[in-house]
Design a protein around this motif. Structure first.
Motif, PDB file in Angstrom:
ATOM      1  N   ILE A  90      97.423  81.293  40.509  1.00  0.00           N
ATOM      2  CA  ILE A  90      96.089  81.886  40.418  1.00  0.00           C
ATOM      3  C   ILE A  90      96.142  83.211  39.669  1.00  0.00           C
ATOM      4  O   ILE A  90      95.267  83.523  38.840  1.00  0.00           O
ATOM      5  N   ARG A  91      97.179  84.011  39.959  1.00  0.00           N
ATOM      6  CA  ARG A  91      97.308  85.284  39.245  1.00  0.00           C
ATOM      7  C   ARG A  91      97.468  85.041  37.746  1.00  0.00           C
ATOM      8  O   ARG A  91      96.871  85.755  36.920  1.00  0.00           O
ATOM      9  N   ALA A  92      98.286  84.038  37.405  1.00  0.00           N
ATOM     10  CA  ALA A  92      98.451  83.731  35.983  1.00  0.00           C
ATOM     11  C   ALA A  92      97.132  83.281  35.365  1.00  0.00           C
ATOM     12  O   ALA A  92      96.776  83.693  34.242  1.00  0.00           O
ATOM     13  N   ARG A  93      96.401  82.432  36.110  1.00  0.00           N
ATOM     14  CA  ARG A  93      95.112  81.977  35.583  1.00  0.00           C
ATOM     15  C   ARG A  93      94.115  83.128  35.480  1.00  0.00           C
ATOM     16  O   ARG A  93      93.272  83.166  34.573  1.00  0.00           O
ATOM     17  N   LEU A  94      94.176  84.070  36.441  1.00  0.00           N
ATOM     18  CA  LEU A  94      93.278  85.213  36.390  1.00  0.00           C
ATOM     19  C   LEU A  94      93.544  86.063  35.146  1.00  0.00           C
ATOM     20  O   LEU A  94      92.614  86.525  34.468  1.00  0.00           O
ATOM     21  N   VAL A  95      94.826  86.278  34.862  1.00  0.00           N
ATOM     22  CA  VAL A  95      95.164  87.055  33.668  1.00  0.00           C
ATOM     23  C   VAL A  95      94.670  86.333  32.418  1.00  0.00           C
ATOM     24  O   VAL A  95      94.062  86.938  31.517  1.00  0.00           O
ATOM     25  N   LEU A  96      94.938  85.014  32.372  1.00  0.00           N
ATOM     26  CA  LEU A  96      94.476  84.246  31.214  1.00  0.00           C
ATOM     27  C   LEU A  96      92.953  84.254  31.116  1.00  0.00           C
ATOM     28  O   LEU A  96      92.382  84.403  30.026  1.00  0.00           O
ATOM     29  N   ALA A  97      92.295  84.070  32.283  1.00  0.00           N
ATOM     30  CA  ALA A  97      90.835  84.062  32.271  1.00  0.00           C
ATOM     31  C   ALA A  97      90.277  85.412  31.845  1.00  0.00           C
ATOM     32  O   ALA A  97      89.277  85.492  31.108  1.00  0.00           O
ATOM     33  N   ARG A  98      90.926  86.494  32.323  1.00  0.00           N
ATOM     34  CA  ARG A  98      90.456  87.828  31.922  1.00  0.00           C
ATOM     35  C   ARG A  98      90.571  88.026  30.415  1.00  0.00           C
ATOM     36  O   ARG A  98      89.636  88.507  29.757  1.00  0.00           O
ATOM     37  N   GLU A 157      89.602  77.786  44.419  1.00  0.00           N
ATOM     38  CA  GLU A 157      90.158  78.923  43.688  1.00  0.00           C
ATOM     39  C   GLU A 157      89.280  80.155  43.836  1.00  0.00           C
ATOM     40  O   GLU A 157      89.787  81.272  43.988  1.00  0.00           O
ATOM     41  N   ARG A 158      87.963  79.979  43.802  1.00  0.00           N
ATOM     42  CA  ARG A 158      87.072  81.134  43.952  1.00  0.00           C
ATOM     43  C   ARG A 158      87.252  81.774  45.332  1.00  0.00           C
ATOM     44  O   ARG A 158      87.236  83.001  45.463  1.00  0.00           O
ATOM     45  N   ALA A 159      87.412  80.932  46.364  1.00  0.00           N
ATOM     46  CA  ALA A 159      87.627  81.482  47.704  1.00  0.00           C
ATOM     47  C   ALA A 159      89.003  82.122  47.813  1.00  0.00           C
ATOM     48  O   ALA A 159      89.160  83.194  48.425  1.00  0.00           O
ATOM     49  N   ALA A 160      90.010  81.491  47.225  1.00  0.00           N
ATOM     50  CA  ALA A 160      91.376  82.021  47.313  1.00  0.00           C
ATOM     51  C   ALA A 160      91.504  83.350  46.581  1.00  0.00           C
ATOM     52  O   ALA A 160      92.326  84.193  46.961  1.00  0.00           O
ATOM     53  N   GLU A 161      90.715  83.568  45.521  1.00  0.00           N
ATOM     54  CA  GLU A 161      90.790  84.834  44.783  1.00  0.00           C
ATOM     55  C   GLU A 161      90.464  86.024  45.671  1.00  0.00           C
ATOM     56  O   GLU A 161      90.953  87.135  45.449  1.00  0.00           O
ATOM     57  N   LEU A 162      89.645  85.806  46.698  1.00  0.00           N
ATOM     58  CA  LEU A 162      89.257  86.885  47.608  1.00  0.00           C
ATOM     59  C   LEU A 162      90.054  86.862  48.902  1.00  0.00           C
ATOM     60  O   LEU A 162      89.723  87.589  49.844  1.00  0.00           O
ATOM     61  N   GLY A 163      91.080  85.993  48.990  1.00  0.00           N
ATOM     62  CA  GLY A 163      91.855  85.886  50.218  1.00  0.00           C
ATOM     63  C   GLY A 163      91.229  84.984  51.258  1.00  0.00           C
ATOM     64  O   GLY A 163      91.627  85.002  52.423  1.00  0.00           O
ATOM     65  N   GLY A 164      90.242  84.182  50.856  1.00  0.00           N
ATOM     66  CA  GLY A 164      89.599  83.262  51.792  1.00  0.00           C
ATOM     67  C   GLY A 164      90.042  81.841  51.562  1.00  0.00           C
ATOM     68  O   GLY A 164      91.064  81.567  50.931  1.00  0.00           O
ATOM     69  N   ASP A 165      89.275  80.909  52.069  1.00  0.00           N
ATOM     70  CA  ASP A 165      89.590  79.501  51.900  1.00  0.00           C
ATOM     71  C   ASP A 165      88.304  78.704  51.833  1.00  0.00           C
ATOM     72  O   ASP A 165      87.239  79.165  52.274  1.00  0.00           O
ATOM     73  N   CYS A 166      88.420  77.505  51.289  1.00  0.00           N
ATOM     74  CA  CYS A 166      87.279  76.598  51.164  1.00  0.00           C
ATOM     75  C   CYS A 166      87.752  75.193  51.503  1.00  0.00           C
ATOM     76  O   CYS A 166      88.718  74.707  50.912  1.00  0.00           O
TER      77      CYS A 166
END
Length: 679
Positions: A469-477, A646-655
């Motif tokens: 997710i961190r890698a995807r966040l960097v790529l997405a940013r 992924e959207r929930a996991a980005e904030l430390g939550g779950d779905c």
């Protein structure tokens, strides 16, 4: 019998049994020291009273639990009969030799010598009715069982009606005069001695033959039974094994000890029957059986080796120094070997599960050495297989991205049991074992191991997923920055430049050609409107303006209005303080609901959808429930579902996406507020 009568009957029987036992003990105490001829064959009644109580007390307990079960009545009835038989023996001895002339001597001796033979029916009846209280079924086995009982009851029936003269002649013994004078033939049938001789020979031979059928029935029932039925029969097998070992002890003991041992074996057998029939801790018996055999064999070997060590030391060193030398040899050389043998026997009997610390330590070491989640699951399967001696283990873990990882060890064989694997209250997988007879202790240890393994595997999965997710966040940013740069440079830059040139041209024409300048300004105003629309689109992609203008609840209500139709009713409700949420939480909730609504419209075929937002325990809980067709168990997670997680996991939550009982799909997201606010 009424319910109150059935409830009080066991208590009445228990009180009556205790009274009979006390009377028997008192009569034996009065007869102590009084010489009784051996030919009278009047044994003290207290051993029979002990055996009767050992049978009746478990029977009464079972009667309270299962008042209509035939096995409970067999234990209780024959327990009372044994007690009565013992008291009859004690009373006959008392009335004949302690207080001659006391009443009831004839009846007591007749009951003891004749009717007491009915006890021969106890074991066959118990085996034939065990464990469900019914005789075996079938055209062959039921007639065989009835014939077996008839053959077993032949001898007791003959002893009741045979004349005492024929009995003494058949056994070649003469009764003492004081007994010969008693009236012992109240039900005797006068027939020639040749008849009684032949009949008694057949009856005694039938006792041995009739026992074969009950044991054959037990074997047949065991082979045809389910795991629960087999566990019940194993309890009786275990009792028979221990009884045989106790009764065959080659010890020189006082004559009272065998009577006590007999009472103990009867108590053990009756208790095992109660456990089996009541189905209490049934599956402990497998370990009990194997441990009994292993420990029994090991105990015999240890005693034999100890005796051999002492004997060898005595023969080599002499009698005077043999004891001290043998003690030294045992302490220095043999004691470690014996400890090793004992641990080996325990491991052979129970597997690694006998040592919880060793099992946990082995699993922890293997999990630490594993480098990826797949190796960790394999370590879990291997450890469980070795610790519990399992023929087959299958571990299934659902990864955060919706995929399912499966690891197998062994070959499926025999009955199986499936157990859920939970992590922080969430079911994340399933464990399948080809063994359904785990004891309660083993189940607790298994649960501890699985929880540890689930935590380790889940932590590794979450760590790997977090890294992805961190890698995807960097790529997405970076992609978002590239898109913004492209939109600003290639879109807004040329547009604003053209507008500037057009305005300059309009200024130059304002004095000489005002009409043409006005047309240029009008066209410029229209182009500015297009630029503003592009700005709004760009802003909406960054953060929906409705969140700032209307708030999270009304913004979602507005979004739901775009999906609402005559065929789909959408209702939105909120609970708690929703007006002070962090911006990241609002955006995540808005995107999750939008994606969920899109899936409902495209795939669910639902008529109603309920959206609920609530704040509890510093978390925003979002639930989208529809009444559609649900999601099949074999349908893989798509891009939309993965984006929700992924959207929930980005904030430390779950779905979680589930299909609750009934119909429809439930999407439940939990978004921590405090963590998002800190971020």
């Amino acid at each position: 019998m009424t319910g109150r009568g059935r409830a009080g009957l066991p208590l009445v029987l228990a009180v009556a049994a205790l009274a009979i036992a006390l009377v028997t003990a008192a009569l034996d105490a009065r007869a102590a020291g009084v010489p009784i001829p051996e030919a009278a064959q009047l044994d003290p009644g207290w051993p029979a009273a002990l055996s009767g109580l050992a049978m009746l007390v478990p029977g009464v307990l079972l009667l309270r639990m299962l008042p209509r079960h035939a096995v409970a009545w067999v234990l209780t009835g024959f327990g009372l009969l044994v007690l009565a038989d013992g008291m009859a023996s004690s009373w006959a001895a008392y009335a004949l030799y302690v207080a001659p002339g006391a009443p009831g001597a004839s009846a007591a001796y007749w009951f003891y010598a004749r009717f007491g033979a009915t006890l021969l029916l106890a074991l066959p009846v118990l085996i034939l009715l065990f464990p469900d209280g019914r005789l075996p079924s079938g055209r062959v086995w039921r007639p065989l069982a009835m014939t077996s009982l008839a053959l077993t009851g032949l001898l007791p029936a003959l002893l009741v009606i045979a004349p005492m003269e024929a009995m003494t002649r058949f056994h070649g013994v003469a009764l003492p005069p004081e007994i010969a004078r008693l009236s012992l033939d109240p039900l005797a049938v006068r027939l020639p001695y040749t008849f009684w001789e032949s009949a008694l020979q057949v009856a005694y031979a039938s006792i041995l033959v009739s026992m074969l059928v009950p044991f054959a029935v037990a074997v047949r029932r065991y082979r045809a039974a389910d795991p629960e039925g087999r566990a019940q029969i194993k309890w009786l097998m275990w009792a028979a094994l221990v009884d045989t070992a106790v009764l065959l002890l080659p010890l020189r003991v006082p004559p009272q000890v065998p009577s006590v041992l007999m009472g103990l074996t009867i108590a053990l057998t009756s208790a095992a029957v109660v456990v089996a029939v009541a189905k209490y801790r049934l599956y402990d018996v497998d370990r009990l059986l194997s441990a009994t055999v292993a420990y029994g064999v090991l105990a015999v070997l240890v005693v034999a080796v100890d005796v051999a060590v002492f004997a060898a030391a005595g023969s080599v060193l002499g009698e005077r120094d043999s004891a001290l030398a043998a003690i030294g040899i045992v302490a220095v050389l043999y004691a470690p070997l014996r400890g090793w043998l004992w641990r080996g026997a325990r491991r052979l009997a129970r597997g690694g599960g006998h040592d919880p610390y060793a099992a946990v330590s082995t699993l922890a070491e293997r999990l630490e050495l594993a480098t990826d989640p797949g190796e960790q699951l394999l370590a879990v399967a291997s450890t469980l297989s070795e610790a519990f001696r399992l023929a087959y283990v299958r571990v299934e873990i659902e990864r955060p991205n919706g995929e399912r990882a499966v690891v197998e060890r062994g070959t499926p064989r025999g009955p199986s049991v499936s157990l859920p694997v939970a992590y922080r209250g969430e079911v994340v997988g399933r464990l399948m074992l080809c063994r359904a007879d785990l004891s309660e202790r083993d189940q607790r240890l298994l649960g501890d191991l699985v929880r540890q393994a689930a935590a380790a595997a889940r932590a590794t999965e979450l760590s790997a997923d977090l890294q992805r997710i961190r890698a995807r966040l960097v790529l997405a940013r970076e992609e978002e920055r590239r898109r913004l740069r492209r939109d600003l440079h290639d879109g807004f830059g040329p547009s604003l430049g053209a507008l500037r040139l057009r305005i300059e041209a309009a200024r130059n024409l304002a004095a000489t050609a005002p009409a043409q300048a006005d047309r240029l300004l009008e066209q410029t105003a229209a182009d500015i409107g297009d630029v503003l629309a592009d700005v709004r689109r760009l802003v909406h992609d960054l953060r929906p303006p409705a969140l700032d203008e209307l708030g999270i609840l009304r913004a979602i209500e507005q979004q739901a209005g775009r999906f609402r139709s005559a065929a789909l009713d959408i209702r939105v409700s909120g609970d708690g303080p929703l007006d002070a949420l962090p911006a990241a939480v609002e955006v995540a909730a808005y995107r999750i609901v939008s994606e969920a609504l899109a899936n409902v419209v495209k795939h669910a075929g639902a008529a109603r959808c309920d959206i609920t937002l609530s704040v509890r325990d510093r978390r925003l809980e979002v639930a989208v429930r529809d009444d559609g067709g649900g999601i099949g168990p074999d349908v893989p997670a798509g891009v939309g579902m993965l984006s929700l997680r992924e959207r929930a996991a980005e904030l430390g939550g779950d779905c979680q996406v589930s299909c609750p009982p009934g119909a429809g799909t439930l999407i439940a997201a939990r978004l921590p507020i405090q963590e998002a606010d800190s971020a």
